[in-house]
Design a protein around this motif. Sequence first.
Motif, short mmCIF file in Angstrom:
data_model
loop_
_atom_site.label_atom_id
_atom_site.label_comp_id
_atom_site.label_asym_id
_atom_site.label_seq_id
_atom_site.Cartn_x
_atom_site.Cartn_y
_atom_site.Cartn_z
N PHE A 210 -8.79 9.65 -6.95
CA PHE A 210 -9.70 10.66 -6.41
C PHE A 210 -10.43 10.21 -5.15
O PHE A 210 -10.76 11.04 -4.31
N THR A 211 -10.69 8.92 -5.00
CA THR A 211 -11.48 8.45 -3.86
C THR A 211 -10.65 7.92 -2.70
O THR A 211 -11.21 7.57 -1.65
N THR A 212 -9.33 7.88 -2.86
CA THR A 212 -8.48 7.41 -1.76
C THR A 212 -7.46 8.44 -1.32
O THR A 212 -6.96 8.37 -0.19
N GLY A 213 -7.08 9.37 -2.21
CA GLY A 213 -6.02 10.32 -1.88
C GLY A 213 -4.65 9.67 -1.84
O GLY A 213 -3.70 10.26 -1.30
N LEU A 214 -4.52 8.48 -2.41
CA LEU A 214 -3.22 7.81 -2.44
C LEU A 214 -2.24 8.57 -3.33
O LEU A 214 -2.64 9.21 -4.31
N GLY A 236 -18.59 -3.71 6.72
CA GLY A 236 -17.70 -4.34 5.74
C GLY A 236 -17.27 -3.40 4.63
O GLY A 236 -18.05 -2.58 4.15
N SER A 237 -16.03 -3.54 4.20
CA SER A 237 -15.51 -2.72 3.11
C SER A 237 -14.22 -3.34 2.58
O SER A 237 -13.53 -4.09 3.28
N TYR A 238 -13.90 -2.98 1.33
CA TYR A 238 -12.61 -3.36 0.76
C TYR A 238 -11.55 -2.36 1.23
O TYR A 238 -11.83 -1.17 1.46
N PHE A 239 -10.32 -2.84 1.34
CA PHE A 239 -9.18 -1.99 1.71
C PHE A 239 -7.98 -2.35 0.84
O PHE A 239 -7.85 -3.49 0.37
N LEU A 240 -7.10 -1.35 0.65
CA LEU A 240 -5.83 -1.55 -0.03
C LEU A 240 -4.73 -1.18 0.94
O LEU A 240 -4.65 -0.06 1.40
N ARG A 241 -3.88 -2.15 1.24
CA ARG A 241 -2.76 -1.92 2.16
C ARG A 241 -1.56 -1.41 1.37
O ARG A 241 -1.11 -2.04 0.41
N VAL A 242 -1.06 -0.24 1.75
CA VAL A 242 0.10 0.35 1.07
C VAL A 242 1.13 0.80 2.10
O VAL A 242 0.82 0.94 3.29
N THR A 243 2.36 0.99 1.63
CA THR A 243 3.41 1.56 2.47
C THR A 243 3.62 3.00 2.03
O THR A 243 3.92 3.27 0.87
N THR A 244 3.42 3.93 2.95
CA THR A 244 3.47 5.35 2.63
C THR A 244 4.86 5.91 2.91
O THR A 244 5.79 5.17 3.24
N LYS A 245 5.00 7.22 2.76
CA LYS A 245 6.26 7.88 3.11
C LYS A 245 6.63 7.56 4.55
O LYS A 245 5.77 7.51 5.42
N GLY A 246 7.92 7.39 4.80
CA GLY A 246 8.37 7.06 6.14
C GLY A 246 8.14 5.61 6.50
O GLY A 246 8.17 5.23 7.67
N ASN A 247 7.85 4.77 5.47
CA ASN A 247 7.62 3.34 5.68
C ASN A 247 6.48 3.07 6.65
O ASN A 247 6.51 2.10 7.42
N LYS A 248 5.46 3.92 6.61
CA LYS A 248 4.28 3.69 7.43
C LYS A 248 3.23 2.92 6.64
O LYS A 248 3.20 2.97 5.42
N ARG A 249 2.39 2.20 7.35
CA ARG A 249 1.34 1.43 6.71
C ARG A 249 0.05 2.22 6.68
O ARG A 249 -0.31 2.89 7.65
N ARG A 250 -0.62 2.17 5.54
CA ARG A 250 -1.95 2.75 5.44
C ARG A 250 -2.88 1.73 4.81
O ARG A 250 -2.53 1.06 3.83
#
Length: 380
Positions: A210-214, A236-250
């Motif tokens: 709900f808070t990331t829209g992942l 400062g903040s925490y982040f989560l690195r993911v690979t999205t559709k189309g092999n893009k980085r978010r």
Amino acid sequence: MYVLAKSNSLETLSVYDKNTLLSLLKDHSAYPSLEEMVGMNEMEGNHSFSGFRDMQLMYYYIHRPTHDDETKNRTEGTKKEYIRDLLQFFTFLQVTMENENDAPISSYLKEAHKRHIRSYQEWLKNLIRKDGKMGYPSSTRARKTTVVKSFLQWLYDEDIIKQPLPIAFKKSTYRKEERPDRSLSLNKVQDLLHYYKDHPVNHALLIILFTTGLRVNEVATAKWSNVYYDATVNGGSYFLRVTTKGNKRRDARIFNTTMDSIKRMRQLRGLKIDLDPTDDSPLFCTNKGNPYSYKYLSNYIIRIIGATDFDWLKRKEGNISPHWARHFFVTYSIIQKGIPIDVVQHTVGHSSRSTTEAYIDKYLDKKKDATWGWDEGVFT
């Protein structure tokens, strides 16, 4: 797996059960052998796909690279969708054509006619689904039609089939009026989070969605090493690195409250909670320490939301899936918080603005109503 390239035993769906066949089709290790067959055929002056059987053609089409840049080729997730849709179409062809003929059929694809395509489209509209409803929604039919049509077009372009089967498809449209209402208010999201506040696993799964829209598959495949802290961004903040559709980085921002929930869940599972770029354990895992499969995690979230049994759930059409959380993220950001559409589009990784607007099109239609410029008082 090389049996796929060298044996005809995969050419009837009755040889293997569905799960075995799906596993064989997903495994891309046979592709080099099929590519070698193509090369040998061409060297000998034969048709490129001489000797290929139906299942080999389907396999080759799914796994063949279409772009010199590897990142632009089909992802594993896309391949799985193609396998599912093409195998369903092939099964339909097999059953239909065998009911028509007593004689053996050497190739269902090569012997198919336009009437089979028309029947397939009608079947998509009229079959009785497991939930008792009739036919697939228009959006699903449009997607399946696109996949099958592109496969048949490739077969025709390669001179594998002689009938121009793609032209037999009727146009398949997805009108916005038919889009299901996946709206959830902030109060309803808070209901769900409060219900599971003492359940570390369920709370962590829901709050991150709900808070990331992942997307749920992005959560399912995330690793603990993908989580990091960046002190240079807005204090400062925490982040989560993911690979999205189309092999893009978010790099999805993680709230402190979300991070606290994730750590509670990881402690319960016996996993480390200190950030470690070398720790490739799954971000979320089962009670046996294994990563969730995308499909299992999606169904699990549907079950835990349904188990809350709130009255407002009964008024929603269908199950609330993880994708509803993505809809909430987009609509809450734009409608409630006034964040520009292009910023939200960039955040969730939509390739076009129109995709993001589709999440809120009904709201935008109401905003454009001419009566907002009227004076209600003159009609008392």
